[in-house]
Design a protein around this motif. Structure first.
Motif, mmCIF file in Angstrom:
data_model
loop_
_atom_site.group_PDB
_atom_site.id
_atom_site.type_symbol
_atom_site.label_atom_id
_atom_site.label_comp_id
_atom_site.label_asym_id
_atom_site.label_seq_id
_atom_site.Cartn_x
_atom_site.Cartn_y
_atom_site.Cartn_z
ATOM 1 N N GLY A 1 5.231 45.615 -8.976
ATOM 2 C CA GLY A 1 6.151 44.486 -9.081
ATOM 3 C C GLY A 1 5.950 43.377 -8.068
ATOM 4 O O GLY A 1 6.676 42.395 -8.070
ATOM 5 N N GLU A 2 4.942 43.556 -7.213
ATOM 6 C CA GLU A 2 4.710 42.525 -6.197
ATOM 7 C C GLU A 2 3.300 41.955 -6.316
ATOM 8 O O GLU A 2 2.407 42.590 -6.872
ATOM 9 C CB GLU A 2 4.893 43.121 -4.804
ATOM 10 N N ILE A 3 3.102 40.766 -5.752
ATOM 11 C CA ILE A 3 1.768 40.185 -5.709
ATOM 12 C C ILE A 3 1.020 40.823 -4.544
ATOM 13 O O ILE A 3 1.371 40.623 -3.386
ATOM 14 C CB ILE A 3 1.840 38.652 -5.545
ATOM 15 N N ALA A 4 -0.009 41.625 -4.905
ATOM 16 C CA ALA A 4 -0.754 42.342 -3.869
ATOM 17 C C ALA A 4 -1.904 41.489 -3.343
ATOM 18 O O ALA A 4 -2.234 41.550 -2.157
ATOM 19 C CB ALA A 4 -1.287 43.659 -4.435
ATOM 20 N N LEU A 5 -2.502 40.715 -4.232
ATOM 21 C CA LEU A 5 -3.613 39.843 -3.853
ATOM 22 C C LEU A 5 -3.555 38.606 -4.729
ATOM 23 O O LEU A 5 -3.123 38.672 -5.874
ATOM 24 C CB LEU A 5 -4.966 40.531 -4.092
ATOM 25 N N ASP A 6 -4.023 37.492 -4.189
ATOM 26 C CA ASP A 6 -3.999 36.230 -4.927
ATOM 27 C C ASP A 6 -5.106 35.357 -4.343
ATOM 28 O O ASP A 6 -5.050 34.997 -3.165
ATOM 29 C CB ASP A 6 -2.617 35.580 -4.731
ATOM 30 N N GLY A 7 -6.112 35.068 -5.150
ATOM 31 C CA GLY A 7 -7.183 34.241 -4.615
ATOM 32 C C GLY A 7 -8.274 34.030 -5.643
ATOM 33 O O GLY A 7 -8.135 34.389 -6.816
ATOM 34 N N ALA A 8 -9.371 33.448 -5.181
ATOM 35 C CA ALA A 8 -10.531 33.263 -6.048
ATOM 36 C C ALA A 8 -11.117 34.638 -6.371
ATOM 37 O O ALA A 8 -10.952 35.574 -5.590
ATOM 38 C CB ALA A 8 -11.560 32.389 -5.341
ATOM 39 N N PRO A 9 -11.807 34.770 -7.527
ATOM 40 C CA PRO A 9 -12.336 36.085 -7.903
ATOM 41 C C PRO A 9 -13.149 36.759 -6.790
ATOM 42 O O PRO A 9 -12.965 37.951 -6.543
ATOM 43 C CB PRO A 9 -13.201 35.777 -9.127
ATOM 44 N N HIS A 10 -14.021 36.000 -6.119
ATOM 45 C CA HIS A 10 -14.858 36.656 -5.105
ATOM 46 C C HIS A 10 -14.032 37.177 -3.931
ATOM 47 O O HIS A 10 -14.376 38.176 -3.325
ATOM 48 C CB HIS A 10 -15.974 35.716 -4.622
#
Ligand code: ADP
Ligand code: ADP
Length: 235
Positions: free
Chosen positions: A220-229
């Motif tokens: 239920g939480e955002i664990a990671l958020d970024g560009a694919p690499h």
């Protein structure tokens, strides 16, 4: 201004239920191509339901925080208002289809939205062409393959000219070639119309190739958020 803006959004499917989403803060730029990933039960479909307005307009539960799509507060406006901005392709594609023939499926939404008759034919032709299924126009939907049905659902949504497309595992039942075809269609739509694409998908290779941004949900939480690499370096 972001086209999607979620502030402190939490949701539980019932009074006693655990939070399916917990304190989500998320801004998505217009025109971006965003992948949503995460284990089963992470809250991916719940997030899609909030963005498409199904929560709170179809599902009851406990919703907190604020979600805006193109400036509209999803709790304050009707589902039809949201649908004019956000086109969604749900997991259960058969349940989403309203007509038995492809052309009627395309016409349904356009007529519902009150698109002028002289524009309807142009929109249907352009959407079928964009998705590469002009030849399926007169077919019975029940006779189509899974990949063809996905394309019909996407064409019917594209004809409505949404600013945001939300797709919940559109490739789950498709072979690798059809899965890639779906991503190609979405990228072309993004390029030509500037539509924002938000796609829930399990195939990491396709996400890495097509998405500018990957959001990993976990419990239920955002664990990671970024560009694919950046994101895939962690897995
Ligand atoms: P399930 O066991 O329900 O299939 P997984 O844990 O395998 O769920 O995760 C589903 C997908 O999400 C997989 O493709 C996996 O590679 C991806 N994934 C899970 N966690 C991460 C992470 N931290 N970073 C990137 N991808 C992830
Ligand atoms: P994902 O799409 O990542 O698999 P979901 O958003 O479907 O995750 O589910 C998140 C949590 O909410 C899970 O604990 C799931 O059991 C629960 N949930 C999902 N849909 C419903 C529903 N219709 N009623 C009750 N609980 C639900």
């Amino acid at each position: 201004n972001p086209i999607i803006d979620m502030r402190d959004v939490s949701f539980a499917y019932g009074e006693q239920a655990d939070l399916a989403l917990a304190n989500i803060n998320l801004a998505i730029d217009e025109g971006s191509f965003v992948g949503i990933i995460g284990p089963s039960g992470a809250g991916k479909s719940t997030l899609a339901s909030i963005l498409s307005g199904a929560i709170p307009h179809h599902y009851s539960g406990s919703l907190y925080g604020e979600t805006r799509v193109a400036g509209l507060d999803t709790c304050e406006v009707t589902l039809t208002d949201i649908a004019r901005v956000v086109g969604s392709v749900l997991q259960d594609i058969d349940a989403q289809m309203v007509a038995s023939v492809v052309e009627d499926e395309m016409l349904f939404g356009l007529e519902n939205f009150g698109v002028p008759h002289d524009q309807i034919e142009e929109r249907v032709t352009a959407a079928l062409d964009a998705v590469g299924i002009t030849d399926l126009r007169d077919r019975e939907i029940a006779t189509l393959s899974g990949g063809q049905k996905q394309k019909v659902a996407i064409a019917a949504i594209l004809a409505l000219a949404p600013r945001v497309l939300v797709l919940d595992e559109p490739t789950a039942a498709l072979d690798p070639a059809s899965s890639r075809a779906v991503f190609e269609i979405l990228r072309e739509a993004q390029r030509l119309t500037g539509v924002t694409v938000i796609i829930i998908e399990q195939m990491v290779a396709l996400l890495a190739e097509y998405c500018e941004r990957i959001i990993v949900l976990d419990r239920g939480e955002i664990a990671l958020d970024g560009a694919p690499h950046e994101v895939f370096a962690h897995s």
